[in-house]
Design an enzyme around this catalytic site. Structure first.
Site, short mmCIF file in Angstrom:
data_model
loop_
_atom_site.label_atom_id
_atom_site.label_comp_id
_atom_site.label_asym_id
_atom_site.label_seq_id
_atom_site.Cartn_x
_atom_site.Cartn_y
_atom_site.Cartn_z
N HIS A 167 -8.78 14.50 1.42
CA HIS A 167 -8.08 15.54 0.49
C HIS A 167 -8.55 17.10 1.14
CE1 HIS A 167 -7.45 13.22 -3.31
NE2 HIS A 167 -8.32 12.38 -2.62
N HIS A 197 -3.20 1.42 8.34
CA HIS A 197 -3.97 1.00 7.44
C HIS A 197 -5.70 0.80 7.60
CE1 HIS A 197 -4.39 -0.38 3.04
NE2 HIS A 197 -5.54 -0.89 3.53
N CYS A 241 0.85 -1.10 -0.04
CA CYS A 241 -0.14 -0.16 0.18
C CYS A 241 1.10 1.04 -0.14
CB CYS A 241 -1.03 -0.07 1.10
SG CYS A 241 -1.79 1.42 1.50
N ASN A 255 -12.79 10.14 -0.84
CA ASN A 255 -13.29 9.42 -1.92
C ASN A 255 -13.77 8.20 -1.38
OD1 ASN A 255 -13.41 11.27 -4.19
ND2 ASN A 255 -11.20 11.14 -4.15
N CYS A 295 0.71 3.36 3.26
CA CYS A 295 1.30 2.89 4.43
C CYS A 295 2.94 2.96 4.34
CB CYS A 295 1.01 1.27 4.36
SG CYS A 295 -0.56 0.80 5.14
N HIS A 326 -6.59 3.04 1.20
CA HIS A 326 -6.16 3.34 2.44
C HIS A 326 -6.96 4.71 2.63
CE1 HIS A 326 -2.65 3.74 5.46
NE2 HIS A 326 -3.43 4.96 5.53
N HIS A 362 -7.91 8.27 2.95
CA HIS A 362 -7.41 9.67 2.77
C HIS A 362 -8.20 10.73 2.86
CE1 HIS A 362 -7.59 7.66 -1.17
NE2 HIS A 362 -7.57 8.91 -1.54
ZN LIG Z 1 -2.19 1.35 3.65
#
Ligand SMILES: [Zn+2]
Length: 112
Positions: A98, A45, A3, A85, A6, A94, A96
């Site tokens: 924005h 993760h 990933c 998203n 990660c 993973h 995230h």
């Molecule tokens: Zn990850």
């Protein structure tokens, strides 16, 4: 686990890190969609399909708070967007967040 986020969190891949605490990392998006485009990721993760425990929920809250702190530092808190998203709208599982902002003229309605 293979990933990319990660690896960034473990400093195994380079990133322009602008915020970090025990649980999260914030860094510049290498393909920015706005003058300021940062990503905030949990060091752990986490994916949206996971069942979140209490600590996971605190980590998700920390993503939002980290983005807010940086938005204040960059003086873009008056016009910025925070976007998650989820599922097929994103490219990396993973989780995230924005942070987009820094527009000098009009704020785009949709840009990601
Ligand atoms: Zn990850």
């Amino acid at each position: 686990m293979d990933c990319i986020f990660c690896k960034i969190a473990k400093k195994e891949l380079p990133a322009d890190i602008i915020y970090e605490n025990d649980d999260i990392v914030g860094f510049k998006n290498i393909n920015p969609e706005s003058p300021t485009h940062l990503l905030f990721i949990p060091k752990k993760h986490l994916e949206w399909k996971d069942n979140f425990n209490h600590n996971d929920l605190l980590i998700l809250a920390s993503l939002i708070n980290g983005a807010k702190i940086v938005a204040q530092e960059k003086n873009i808190l008056n016009a910025c967007k925070l976007i998650f998203n989820i599922g097929q709208t994103g490219h990396i599982d993973h989780i995230h967040l924005h942070l987009l902002g820094g527009w000098t003229k009009s704020v785009p309605k949709y840009n990601i």
